[in-house]
Design a protein around this motif. Structure first.
Motif, PDB file in Angstrom:
ATOM      1  N   ILE A   1      44.652  30.032  42.676  1.00  0.00           N
ATOM      2  CA  ILE A   1      43.447  30.252  41.877  1.00  0.00           C
ATOM      3  C   ILE A   1      43.446  31.648  41.261  1.00  0.00           C
ATOM      4  CG2 ILE A   1      40.936  30.541  42.042  1.00  0.00           C
ATOM      5  CD1 ILE A   1      41.005  28.181  44.072  1.00  0.00           C
ATOM      6  N   SER A   2      43.832  32.654  42.039  1.00  0.00           N
ATOM      7  CA  SER A   2      43.847  34.022  41.525  1.00  0.00           C
ATOM      8  C   SER A   2      44.865  34.180  40.396  1.00  0.00           C
ATOM      9  CB  SER A   2      44.152  35.009  42.651  1.00  0.00           C
ATOM     10  OG  SER A   2      43.107  35.004  43.602  1.00  0.00           O
ATOM     11  N   LEU A   3      46.032  33.566  40.541  1.00  0.00           N
ATOM     12  CA  LEU A   3      47.025  33.603  39.458  1.00  0.00           C
ATOM     13  C   LEU A   3      46.506  32.903  38.208  1.00  0.00           C
ATOM     14  CD1 LEU A   3      50.466  33.011  41.206  1.00  0.00           C
ATOM     15  CD2 LEU A   3      49.756  35.004  39.881  1.00  0.00           C
ATOM     16  N   PHE A   4      45.880  31.757  38.403  1.00  0.00           N
ATOM     17  CA  PHE A   4      45.307  31.017  37.278  1.00  0.00           C
ATOM     18  C   PHE A   4      44.249  31.853  36.560  1.00  0.00           C
ATOM     19  CE2 PHE A   4      42.033  28.065  35.671  1.00  0.00           C
ATOM     20  CZ  PHE A   4      42.781  27.430  34.694  1.00  0.00           C
ATOM     21  N   PHE A   5      43.328  32.449  37.328  1.00  0.00           N
ATOM     22  CA  PHE A   5      42.296  33.291  36.728  1.00  0.00           C
ATOM     23  C   PHE A   5      42.918  34.491  36.014  1.00  0.00           C
ATOM     24  CE2 PHE A   5      38.536  31.972  39.669  1.00  0.00           C
ATOM     25  CZ  PHE A   5      38.414  30.784  38.977  1.00  0.00           C
ATOM     26  N   SER A   6      43.945  35.083  36.602  1.00  0.00           N
ATOM     27  CA  SER A   6      44.619  36.227  35.964  1.00  0.00           C
ATOM     28  C   SER A   6      45.160  35.833  34.599  1.00  0.00           C
ATOM     29  CB  SER A   6      45.775  36.725  36.829  1.00  0.00           C
ATOM     30  OG  SER A   6      45.322  37.198  38.058  1.00  0.00           O
TER      31      SER A   6
ATOM     32  N   ILE B   1      34.388  30.632  30.052  1.00  0.00           N
ATOM     33  CA  ILE B   1      35.353  30.939  31.115  1.00  0.00           C
ATOM     34  C   ILE B   1      34.786  31.972  32.073  1.00  0.00           C
ATOM     35  CG2 ILE B   1      37.620  31.956  31.604  1.00  0.00           C
ATOM     36  CD1 ILE B   1      37.782  29.116  30.515  1.00  0.00           C
ATOM     37  N   LEU B   2      34.181  33.027  31.548  1.00  0.00           N
ATOM     38  CA  LEU B   2      33.608  34.055  32.426  1.00  0.00           C
ATOM     39  C   LEU B   2      32.481  33.486  33.288  1.00  0.00           C
ATOM     40  CD1 LEU B   2      33.630  37.238  30.171  1.00  0.00           C
ATOM     41  CD2 LEU B   2      35.191  36.626  32.024  1.00  0.00           C
ATOM     42  N   ASN B   3      31.656  32.627  32.704  1.00  0.00           N
ATOM     43  CA  ASN B   3      30.602  31.981  33.493  1.00  0.00           C
ATOM     44  C   ASN B   3      31.193  31.065  34.567  1.00  0.00           C
ATOM     45  OD1 ASN B   3      28.460  33.237  32.238  1.00  0.00           O
ATOM     46  ND2 ASN B   3      28.227  31.632  30.707  1.00  0.00           N
ATOM     47  N   PHE B   4      32.272  30.370  34.220  1.00  0.00           N
ATOM     48  CA  PHE B   4      32.940  29.519  35.202  1.00  0.00           C
ATOM     49  C   PHE B   4      33.487  30.357  36.361  1.00  0.00           C
ATOM     50  CE2 PHE B   4      36.780  27.595  36.945  1.00  0.00           C
ATOM     51  CZ  PHE B   4      36.258  26.391  37.415  1.00  0.00           C
ATOM     52  N   ILE B   5      34.139  31.476  36.047  1.00  0.00           N
ATOM     53  CA  ILE B   5      34.679  32.351  37.088  1.00  0.00           C
ATOM     54  C   ILE B   5      33.553  32.934  37.936  1.00  0.00           C
ATOM     55  CG2 ILE B   5      35.943  34.512  37.520  1.00  0.00           C
ATOM     56  CD1 ILE B   5      37.676  33.800  35.064  1.00  0.00           C
ATOM     57  N   LEU B   6      32.446  33.275  37.304  1.00  0.00           N
ATOM     58  CA  LEU B   6      31.279  33.787  38.037  1.00  0.00           C
ATOM     59  C   LEU B   6      30.758  32.739  39.020  1.00  0.00           C
ATOM     60  CD1 LEU B   6      29.010  35.966  38.379  1.00  0.00           C
ATOM     61  CD2 LEU B   6      27.798  34.752  36.560  1.00  0.00           C
ATOM     62  N   ILE B   7      30.557  31.521  38.544  1.00  0.00           N
ATOM     63  CA  ILE B   7      30.052  30.445  39.406  1.00  0.00           C
ATOM     64  C   ILE B   7      31.067  30.114  40.495  1.00  0.00           C
ATOM     65  CG2 ILE B   7      29.434  27.985  39.435  1.00  0.00           C
ATOM     66  CD1 ILE B   7      28.204  28.506  36.604  1.00  0.00           C
ATOM     67  N   PHE B   8      32.354  30.064  40.123  1.00  0.00           N
ATOM     68  CA  PHE B   8      33.385  29.782  41.113  1.00  0.00           C
ATOM     69  C   PHE B   8      33.429  30.869  42.184  1.00  0.00           C
ATOM     70  CE2 PHE B   8      37.500  29.922  43.061  1.00  0.00           C
ATOM     71  CZ  PHE B   8      37.723  28.592  43.374  1.00  0.00           C
ATOM     72  N   SER B   9      33.288  32.128  41.792  1.00  0.00           N
ATOM     73  CA  SER B   9      33.314  33.236  42.752  1.00  0.00           C
ATOM     74  C   SER B   9      32.151  33.130  43.738  1.00  0.00           C
ATOM     75  CB  SER B   9      33.261  34.578  42.028  1.00  0.00           C
ATOM     76  OG  SER B   9      34.407  34.760  41.234  1.00  0.00           O
ATOM     77  N   ILE B  10      30.994  32.794  43.238  1.00  0.00           N
ATOM     78  CA  ILE B  10      29.833  32.604  44.120  1.00  0.00           C
ATOM     79  C   ILE B  10      30.094  31.437  45.069  1.00  0.00           C
ATOM     80  CG2 ILE B  10      27.394  31.926  44.174  1.00  0.00           C
ATOM     81  CD1 ILE B  10      27.117  33.470  41.470  1.00  0.00           C
ATOM     82  N   PHE B  11      30.601  30.331  44.528  1.00  0.00           N
ATOM     83  CA  PHE B  11      30.922  29.160  45.346  1.00  0.00           C
ATOM     84  C   PHE B  11      31.973  29.492  46.404  1.00  0.00           C
ATOM     85  CE2 PHE B  11      33.775  25.571  46.132  1.00  0.00           C
ATOM     86  CZ  PHE B  11      32.885  24.700  46.752  1.00  0.00           C
TER      87      PHE B  11
ATOM     88  N   LEU C   1      33.740  41.607  43.672  1.00  0.00           N
ATOM     89  CA  LEU C   1      33.918  42.476  42.507  1.00  0.00           C
ATOM     90  C   LEU C   1      33.808  41.689  41.204  1.00  0.00           C
ATOM     91  CD1 LEU C   1      36.818  44.777  43.747  1.00  0.00           C
ATOM     92  CD2 LEU C   1      34.404  45.373  43.485  1.00  0.00           C
ATOM     93  N   ALA C   2      34.364  40.486  41.175  1.00  0.00           N
ATOM     94  CA  ALA C   2      34.299  39.662  39.963  1.00  0.00           C
ATOM     95  C   ALA C   2      32.850  39.319  39.624  1.00  0.00           C
ATOM     96  CB  ALA C   2      35.119  38.390  40.138  1.00  0.00           C
ATOM     97  N   ILE C   3      32.061  38.988  40.624  1.00  0.00           N
ATOM     98  CA  ILE C   3      30.637  38.695  40.391  1.00  0.00           C
ATOM     99  C   ILE C   3      29.953  39.912  39.780  1.00  0.00           C
ATOM    100  CG2 ILE C   3      28.424  38.246  41.535  1.00  0.00           C
ATOM    101  CD1 ILE C   3      30.079  36.540  43.581  1.00  0.00           C
ATOM    102  N   PHE C   4      30.211  41.059  40.353  1.00  0.00           N
ATOM    103  CA  PHE C   4      29.600  42.299  39.880  1.00  0.00           C
ATOM    104  C   PHE C   4      30.043  42.618  38.450  1.00  0.00           C
ATOM    105  CE2 PHE C   4      29.733  47.022  39.719  1.00  0.00           C
ATOM    106  CZ  PHE C   4      28.367  47.252  39.814  1.00  0.00           C
ATOM    107  N   ILE C   5      31.330  42.530  38.170  1.00  0.00           N
ATOM    108  CA  ILE C   5      31.868  42.895  36.851  1.00  0.00           C
ATOM    109  C   ILE C   5      31.441  41.908  35.769  1.00  0.00           C
ATOM    110  CG2 ILE C   5      34.015  43.103  35.533  1.00  0.00           C
ATOM    111  CD1 ILE C   5      35.162  44.481  38.050  1.00  0.00           C
ATOM    112  N   ILE C   6      31.453  40.625  36.076  1.00  0.00           N
ATOM    113  CA  ILE C   6      31.034  39.639  35.076  1.00  0.00           C
ATOM    114  C   ILE C   6      29.546  39.792  34.773  1.00  0.00           C
ATOM    115  CG2 ILE C   6      30.750  37.168  34.601  1.00  0.00           C
ATOM    116  CD1 ILE C   6      33.395  36.764  36.182  1.00  0.00           C
TER     117      ILE C   6
END
Length: 161
Positions: free
Chosen positions: A142-147, A9-19, A48-53
């Motif tokens: 998307i932000s609610l889903f990620f939260s 999930i964290l990798n997915f959020i990282l890739i999604f954030s970059i995308f 921030l999500a990219i940085f934190i992940i």
């Protein structure tokens, strides 16, 4: 209930954030849609999500702390994008963030020309849609889903080690 794989999930959020950031820059610089100030602010949580992940992957010792930060970031992103959605649909009035009401006190031709060059875009104007939804609407969902997903990971942290 299904077991959520934290790393996946964290990798997915990282890739999604970059995308998401690449898509925003593509829409802005290639397609020529000028973003409003709120659109620009809505990019910050993804940065921030990219940085934190990335930090989370490097320093596994503080994983719960990083999850709390991600929850806060995406909850803030949800609120910010919902506010933008509300402005687009007339639920809220534009605020100082949108910076449309310029406070020029010295009306010289030079200051007026500089103001016109800035091309301030109204936060209420939707210049780009995907499947009929504004980017603020999509970002809210998307932000609610990620939260909620990150909250689930946090609550099941001991199970997912």
């Amino acid at each position: 209930m299904f077991k959520i794989k934290k790393k996946f999930i964290l990798n997915f959020i990282l890739i999604f954030s970059i995308f998401a950031l690449l898509a925003a820059y593509f829409i802005q610089y290639i397609l020529g849609h000028i973003p409003c100030n709120l659109c620009l602010w809505e990019r910050i949580p993804y940065i921030l999500a990219i940085f934190i992940i990335t930090l989370s992957h490097l320093f596994k010792k503080n994983e719960k702390f990083y999850l709390i930060l991600l929850i806060l970031i995406f909850l803030f992103s949800s609120l910010l994008s919902f506010y933008h959605f509300g402005i687009e649909n007339g639920f809220f009035k534009e605020s100082l963030i949108c910076n449309l009401d310029s406070q020029i006190t010295n009306l010289t031709t030079e200051t007026l020309l500089n103001e016109l060059k800035e091309k301030t875009v109204s936060c209420a104007d939707v210049s780009f849609k995907i499947v009929g939804l504004s980017l603020a609407t999509i970002n809210t969902m998307i932000s609610l889903f990620f939260s909620f997903i990150i909250i689930k990971i946090f609550l099941d942290y001991e199970k997912n080690k």
